[in-house]
Write an enzyme that holds these catalytic residues in place. Structure first.
Site, short mmCIF file in Angstrom:
data_model
loop_
_atom_site.label_atom_id
_atom_site.label_comp_id
_atom_site.label_asym_id
_atom_site.label_seq_id
_atom_site.Cartn_x
_atom_site.Cartn_y
_atom_site.Cartn_z
N SER A 1 -6.86 16.80 44.68
CA SER A 1 -7.81 16.58 45.53
C SER A 1 -8.43 15.28 45.12
O SER A 1 -9.01 14.48 46.13
CB SER A 1 -8.93 17.88 45.52
OG SER A 1 -8.19 19.00 45.76
N ASP B 1 -5.97 16.76 51.85
CA ASP B 1 -6.19 16.07 50.65
C ASP B 1 -4.92 15.46 49.86
O ASP B 1 -4.70 14.62 49.21
CB ASP B 1 -7.11 16.75 50.05
CG ASP B 1 -6.67 17.93 49.27
OD1 ASP B 1 -5.82 18.71 50.03
OD2 ASP B 1 -7.22 18.72 48.45
#
Length: 622
Positions: free
Chosen positions: A317, A487
């Site tokens: 992420s 992401d």
């Protein structure tokens, strides 16, 4: 009368006070250039917020002392005072030295002391030159003053070290000492939260980066950066530097007929930038993934603009966020977000749009301290951060924090009350992260991990659909561009191999009332990376994107060196590059090909090698 078992708390307090004095010295030293600009409340908050890192550093320094006292508990007539005093003197001298050196290095370099000076140990001439203009006498005076202050504080607070009471059995004394050691775990981690403390936890100001820097504990910062400081040379030297630079430059050289494509019907729309946790293309129907998991995204592809060949820059992420918001490529064995002094120099969409009058906010249902995201976002110029602590405890029904429907409802409520115009609002979902806990009846039966993952993605897609339906009724919708992007991808379903491009293939969609009607259903088949989203967005807003050197407009003609575009991605010590011609992946350790489509030319291999080499060289220079 002092009690032997009051000593440990006083010793912990000793280090906290010493760190507070060091922070005061830092603020006073930089008073004319920086501190004078801060109001009294901000100065006070540097101490309040900084105490978490101070406590963590103090706990580490207390561990040897507390162990010594545990041993002393076996010998009631031995205080251990000399050994403890010697340890404190040595460590205190080191802390005073680091604090003093940091004062001048911050003035010269603009970041708090970390492991960077270690790279000059083999070149003392350069080190001496760097310190040539430093006020040596003043710094020596400050160093001696800190030593004197530490000595006086020790004498006042900790001398003498009392003997254990004669009636107190040895085993009980040792047990109490071990209990104190166990209690250090809380300050060591910076609290009881899920994620251990890091620099992000002491960043608090969106206006004054210096105030955030002042809150950092220098000894903690130095020790924390030691493993990271080993990255001083580029291990990915595949080509001569000039050849690598030339190859990368050609990948970003615009085509001669680069006529802009405009999809927006308004010049300055609001931008709602939604980052979807782990949304792999393998579960997105309109990207030839599984049908029925993401009906919201598939519907938006028919009414908005879909990018069919977008690939995540990395596999975590924190890497995806930097790639998306700063247009900056990932690193194979680390992440630039771990280095706040490097990320402060990156461009960022929040800052770029802020120059145009956009009000910015970042919404996340989890803890922004995770992976140093908070320090990155504050340095990027986000004016408002909403995270786990800002949601009601009853809504925090997930291991990671508030579920996605709670997050979206909060955004709707905030924008309905008083939406700033124009706004740049970034939302980062979390419910499709492991362990895939979602508050929805399972759409896919079974408790196996793959179906749990499918259900979590389906839940977020459903929550997103409800949010967008409600948003269409708001006054701000007609002037809003919605950007939807993942992401990173995921190994599930199918357990995709680490280097395979299908693991990195992710959705990118443009939607919202600001799109022109004729843009509906448009599919962009240019190959691109998350790093290209920034330049693509800025081009639609007719804003400059020159500072985003690693980003290119996916709606412009592709460069001659990469017809149809390209996507570069990193995994653990390896890279891949995908083009319309095919895919290849390389192991950086053995420098051998992992996979290569038969039709892929040597040029593509050289482009990937050059990109790996140059992007990491850029990382080292920052």
């Amino acid at each position: 009368m002092r009690n032997r078992f009051h000593f440990q708390p006083r010793y912990f307090l000793y280090w906290l006070l010493l760190f507070a004095f060091g922070r005061a010295a830092f603020l006073l030293y930089h008073w004319p250039q920086h501190t004078a600009d801060l109001d009294a409340g901000t100065i006070l908050r540097t101490f309040v917020y900084g105490v978490r890192l101070d406590g963590s550093a103090a706990a580490y320094l207390c561990l040897p002392a507390f162990l010594l006292l545990a041993v002393a508990g076996l010998f009631p007539r031995w205080r251990g005072a000399r050994a403890l005093g010697a340890y404190t003197a040595v460590v205190g001298t080191g802390v005073a030295l680091l604090t003093t050196v940091d004062l001048e290095l911050y003035r010269a370099w603009g970041f708090r002391l970390d492991s960077t000076p270690l790279q000059y140990l083999d070149s003392p001439g350069e080190m001496a030159a760097s310190a040539g203009s430093a006020p040596i006498l003043l710094l020596v005076g400050i160093f001696l003053a800190l030593l004197a202050l530490g000595y006086g504080l020790y004498r006042w607070l900790l001398v003498p070290l009392p003997l254990a009471p004669t009636w107190f059995q040895r085993w009980r004394a040792v047990l109490v000492a071990l209990l104190y050691i166990a209690l250090l775990v809380v300050p060591l981690r910076g609290g009881l939260q899920q994620i251990p403390v890091n620099q992000s936890d002491v960043y608090f100001s969106t206006q004054w980066p210096f105030a955030n820097h002042a809150a950092i504990n220098v000894p903690w910062n130095v020790v924390q950066s030691l493993p990271l400081g080993e990255l001083r040379q580029n291990p990915y030297q595949y080509l001569p530097d000039s050849a690598a630079r030339q190859a990368v430059a050609e990948l970003y050289r615009p085509a001669a007929d680069s006529a802009p494509v405009q999809l927006l019907r308004t010049a300055r729309p609001n931008v709602l930038f939604v980052i979807l946790e782990s949304f792999t293309a393998k579960l997105v129907g309109h990207l030839q993934g599984e049908r029925g998991v993401t009906p919201t995204l598939d519907s938006l592809a028919r009414t908005g603009v879909s990018f069919a060949q977008l690939y995540a820059s990395g596999d975590r992420s924190q890497k995806g966020i930097v790639a998306l918001l700063s247009g900056y490529p990932n690193q194979p064995t680390t992440s630039i977000i771990k280095f706040p002094r490097k990320t402060e120099g990156l461009p960022n969409l929040a800052r770029s749009l802020g120059r145009q009058g956009y009000q910015s906010a970042f919404y996340y249902g989890g803890e922004l301290a995770f992976a140093n995201m908070k320090s990155y976002l504050l340095a990027a110029g986000y004016q408002r951060l909403v995270e786990r602590q800002d949601f009601n405890r009853r809504d925090q029904n997930s291991k990671w924090g508030a579920h996605d429907h709670v997050l979206f409802n909060r955004i709707l409520r905030d924008l309905h009350q008083a939406p700033p115009q124009p706004f740049f609002l970034t939302a980062f979902t979390l419910s499709s992260h492991e362990p895939f806990e979602v508050p929805m009846r399972p759409r896919f039966p079974g408790r196996d991990e793959e179906n749990q993952f499918r259900n979590s993605v389906a839940y977020t897609d459903h929550a997103l659909g409800q949010f967008l339906r409600a948003a269409r009724q708001e006054a701000w919708w007609d002037n809003t561009l919605v950007v939807l992007v993942a992401d990173h991808g995921h190994t599930l379903p199918g357990e995709s191999a680490l280097p395979s491009p299908e693991r990195f293939h992710v959705p990118l969609l443009l939607s919202g009332g600001a799109l022109r009607p004729e843009a509906a259903g448009r599919v962009v088949r240019t190959y691109g990376s998350q790093t290209d989203v920034a330049a693509t967005l800025l081009a639609q807003l007719k804003l400059p994107a020159a500072e985003y050197a690693w980003s290119r407009n996916l709606l412009a003609p592709t460069p001659p060196a990469a017809p149809g575009g390209f996507a570069f991605y990193c995994f653990t010590d390896g890279f891949g590059i995908v083009t319309p011609a095919g895919e290849l992946s390389v192991d950086n350790v053995s420098r051998e090909l992992i996979y290569r489509d038969p039709q892929v030319l040597d040029q593509q291999l050289h482009q990937g090698q050059a990109y790996q080499q140059e992007s990491f060289a850029d990382f080292l220079r920052r």
